[in-house]
Design a protein around this motif. Structure first.
Motif, mmCIF file in Angstrom:
data_model
loop_
_atom_site.group_PDB
_atom_site.id
_atom_site.type_symbol
_atom_site.label_atom_id
_atom_site.label_comp_id
_atom_site.label_asym_id
_atom_site.label_seq_id
_atom_site.Cartn_x
_atom_site.Cartn_y
_atom_site.Cartn_z
ATOM 1 N N LYS A 153 8.034 17.223 -8.558
ATOM 2 C CA LYS A 153 9.282 16.569 -8.156
ATOM 3 C C LYS A 153 9.573 16.829 -6.683
ATOM 4 C CE LYS A 153 11.489 16.120 -12.635
ATOM 5 N NZ LYS A 153 12.672 16.434 -13.482
ATOM 6 N N GLY A 154 8.980 17.896 -6.134
ATOM 7 C CA GLY A 154 9.133 18.131 -4.711
ATOM 8 C C GLY A 154 8.376 17.125 -3.870
ATOM 9 N N ASP A 163 8.846 20.849 -0.205
ATOM 10 C CA ASP A 163 7.704 20.627 0.692
ATOM 11 C C ASP A 163 6.407 20.893 -0.057
ATOM 12 O OD1 ASP A 163 6.118 20.208 2.875
ATOM 13 O OD2 ASP A 163 6.436 22.214 3.721
ATOM 14 N N MET A 164 5.970 19.910 -0.849
ATOM 15 C CA MET A 164 4.740 20.091 -1.600
ATOM 16 C C MET A 164 4.078 18.742 -1.826
ATOM 17 S SD MET A 164 6.052 20.951 -5.486
ATOM 18 C CE MET A 164 7.005 22.386 -4.970
ATOM 19 N N PRO A 165 2.775 18.736 -2.119
ATOM 20 C CA PRO A 165 2.080 17.474 -2.385
ATOM 21 C C PRO A 165 2.634 16.792 -3.638
ATOM 22 C CG PRO A 165 0.523 19.257 -1.966
ATOM 23 C CD PRO A 165 1.862 19.886 -2.149
ATOM 24 N N ARG A 171 0.839 -1.193 0.000
ATOM 25 C CA ARG A 171 0.000 0.000 0.000
ATOM 26 C C ARG A 171 0.876 1.246 0.000
ATOM 27 N NH1 ARG A 171 -5.889 -0.173 2.338
ATOM 28 N NH2 ARG A 171 -6.280 1.996 2.915
ATOM 29 N N GLN A 172 0.625 2.125 -0.979
ATOM 30 C CA GLN A 172 1.457 3.307 -1.142
ATOM 31 C C GLN A 172 0.816 4.528 -0.483
ATOM 32 O OE1 GLN A 172 4.539 3.123 -3.021
ATOM 33 N NE2 GLN A 172 4.038 0.978 -2.610
ATOM 34 N N LYS A 173 1.637 5.529 -0.231
ATOM 35 C CA LYS A 173 1.151 6.786 0.305
ATOM 36 C C LYS A 173 1.208 7.848 -0.787
ATOM 37 C CE LYS A 173 2.419 5.961 5.138
ATOM 38 N NZ LYS A 173 3.175 6.463 6.324
ATOM 39 N N VAL A 174 0.110 8.598 -0.925
ATOM 40 C CA VAL A 174 0.005 9.634 -1.947
ATOM 41 C C VAL A 174 -0.612 10.876 -1.317
ATOM 42 C CG1 VAL A 174 -1.199 10.330 -4.055
ATOM 43 C CG2 VAL A 174 -0.122 8.074 -3.926
ATOM 44 N N SER A 175 -0.081 12.033 -1.674
ATOM 45 C CA SER A 175 -0.662 13.301 -1.214
ATOM 46 C C SER A 175 -1.154 14.083 -2.423
ATOM 47 C CB SER A 175 0.374 14.123 -0.439
ATOM 48 O OG SER A 175 1.549 14.318 -1.208
ATOM 49 N N GLY A 212 11.816 22.465 -14.271
ATOM 50 C CA GLY A 212 11.999 21.113 -13.754
ATOM 51 C C GLY A 212 11.202 20.801 -12.507
ATOM 52 N N ALA A 213 10.129 21.580 -12.239
ATOM 53 C CA ALA A 213 9.348 21.353 -11.016
ATOM 54 C C ALA A 213 8.407 20.161 -11.130
ATOM 55 C CB ALA A 213 8.535 22.613 -10.676
#
Length: 537
Positions: free
Chosen positions: A367-368, A114-116, A56-60, A135-136
């Motif tokens: 990528k953050g 620090d971003m979703p 089970r993966q974590k996603v924001s 490249g973000a």
């Protein structure tokens, strides 16, 4: 039978996006031919095999909140649990109020690491393009077209994908919308009283608007009606321009792309708009009217035609039915507001209307937030599963026997009552996490529909052959000048068009505005768009 099924399924599409459509019980009917399949929802056959992570993966994810209290209802936790169990993902949701979203987006994109992992975006603007080039975001070209891993996302329309690409890199997963959505509606009882048929040509439209203004269509002996209801939102002008052969923003001429204001068809359409204004067929103050009250004159019997989306025209008709607005024919019937798609320039000619972009907003993978390719795959797995039938039902209608019920024939009923608003808080924001790729046709339940909604669905299908696409839509976002100054350039053209229609400027003033557009970056945009266009040949 196949056509009926397609119409019904398209209706489910409209209901998914616009939530619950009101209608009286006595006129509501169920399309049993297959608005949806006759069997309960089935789990995707790939679930647990190629499309489910081993762990089970974590996603924001950060997305829009239009309710003000997203996912705060008493059953919200249960809804989220069902979602997480189905997608096999632990999800951290961040729902941001829509009126504060752009500010929050800018701050989030400036926050570095620090971003979703997933961020919903409303428009492909300079901020997005610049961040993509810096490249973000992840380039998704090498990911989403893997059919084994992403059976839904892999079916994304390549032409629409081009509209969320920068320099050949795919940086957005678009949220699909209907292509043939634009059209018109008109007051049919007024037309019948005046002996008018549904308009097919530009001359038909003018004649209808003239008669609606000067022919006393409501029969009260007063000059208190007018033809076309407009407001300061100028989308209807873009739609009507296509009737004259004007392109959608840009048009191809002799192997190059040209902005439409430089074509003779544009000037012809503009002169026609001015004639409507000068002849009193549109309200004198249309250019300053707010969009929030736009439909009021149609609902209240002051104006007889509305041009925008077909579904908005249908809402006027819904208003007549739901409020028992009597026909002016005094025959005991209710007023009607049938819809149409395109209009032809001349009799027998090709009808035209403006194509939508085919999407409304998109998701980027940062990528953050997604540090590794494994994170990208986890995020894409979640977005892919949210397009499954089960998750589209959950995100639009909630939980069975809590938010809706199904009878023995699998026919849907919305559970309403005093707590309806609270129930919506349980799940409403979840539809802002769905891309609706490849389709938002729900096949697991049968959605009751009205005759008006069936007509709308049929028009959506028929209208696709009338739509005019923008050949520069996938190219203009790569124009550095447009990225930096596009909003100002567009405003120059829009303001000049409006000012000419209402008589604030003449043809010389109009051309002065076009010259200003050219000298302040317009010519550079043309050059940059055509440089990009040459690379596609």
């Amino acid at each position: 039978m196949r056509r009926k099924k397609l119409l019904s399924m398209l209706l489910a599409t409209a209901l998914v996006i616009t939530s619950f459509a009101g209608c009286s019980a006595k006129e509501e009917k169920t399309n049993v031919q297959g608005n949806v399949a006759t069997q309960p929802p089935k789990v995707n056959e790939n679930a647990g095999v190629t499309n489910t992570p081993k762990e089970r993966q974590k996603v924001s994810i950060m997305s829009f909140d239009y309710s003000g209290q997203a996912m705060m209802g008493p059953n919200a936790e249960q809804v989220i649990k069902v979602l997480e169990d189905y997608t096999q993902t632990d999800v951290e949701f961040q729902f941001v109020p829509s009126d504060a979203y752009e500010d929050k987006l800018s701050l989030t994109l400036a926050s570095g690491s620090d971003m979703p992992m997933i961020i919903a975006c409303g428009s492909f603007n300079a901020n997005i393009v610049n961040n993509a080039r810096a490249g973000a975001f992840w380039n998704l070209n090498d990911f989403i077209f893997d059919e084994a891993k992403y059976p839904n996302l892999s079916k994304a329309n390549k032409n629409i994908c081009n509209m969320v690409s920068v320099d050949g890199g795919l940086y957005g997963i678009y949220r699909a919308r209907t292509l043939g959505r634009n059209g018109f509606g008109y007051r049919k009882d007024w037309a019948d009283k005046l002996g008018l048929k549904e308009p097919e040509t530009i001359d038909d439209v003018y004649n209808m608007l003239y008669q609606f203004t000067h022919g006393d269509p409501d029969g009260n002996g007063k000059k208190d009606t007018y033809g076309l209801n407009l407001c300061k939102y100028t989308g209807p002008l873009d739609i009507m321009q296509t009737w004259f052969g004007v392109g959608n923003g840009w048009v191809e001429q002799n192997g190059s792309l040209v902005p439409v204001h430089r074509t003779p068809e544009y000037e012809e359409a503009l002169d026609w708009f001015k004639k409507l204004y000068d002849d009193g067929l549109i309200a004198k103050d249309w250019a300053v009217r707010e969009t929030g009250t736009w439909m009021d004159d149609n609902k209240n019997g002051l104006s007889g035609m509305y041009i925008d989306t077909i579904d908005n025209a249908r809402k006027v008709w819904d208003y007549y039915v739901n409020n028992n607005i009597p026909s002016v024919l005094n025959d005991g019937t209710i007023a009607s507001f049938p819809m149409g798609g395109g209009i032809a320039k001349t009799a027998g000619g090709q009808k035209h209307t403006l194509a939508t972009a085919g999407f409304n907003g998109f998701f980027v993978l940062t990528k953050g937030g997604c540090k590794t390719e494994a994170d990208v795959e986890a995020a894409l797995h979640f977005l892919d599963k949210m397009n499954d039938d089960e998750m589209q039902i959950l995100s639009s209608y909630g939980l069975k026997d809590i938010h809706y019920s199904l009878d023995e024939n699998n026919v849907f009923t919305d559970i309403k009552g005093d707590n309806k608003d609270t129930l919506l808080l349980d799940y409403e924001a979840l539809n802002q996490t769905v891309a609706y790729i490849p389709t938002n046709m729900i096949t697991g339940i049968k959605i009751p529909t009205t005759e008006r909604q069936d007509i709308q669905a049929e028009l959506y299908i028929e209208n696709e052959k009338n739509v005019v696409f923008n050949p520069a839509a996938a190219l203009i976002i790569n124009s550095e000048t447009y990225t930096l100054n596009g909003a100002n350039l567009d405003q120059i053209l829009n303001d000049a068009r409006t000012q000419y229609i209402v008589g604030e400027i003449d043809k010389d003033g109009l051309k002065a505005a076009w010259n200003l557009w050219a000298s302040t970056g317009g010519n550079d945009v043309i050059e940059e768009v055509n440089d990009a266009y040459a690379k596609t040949k």
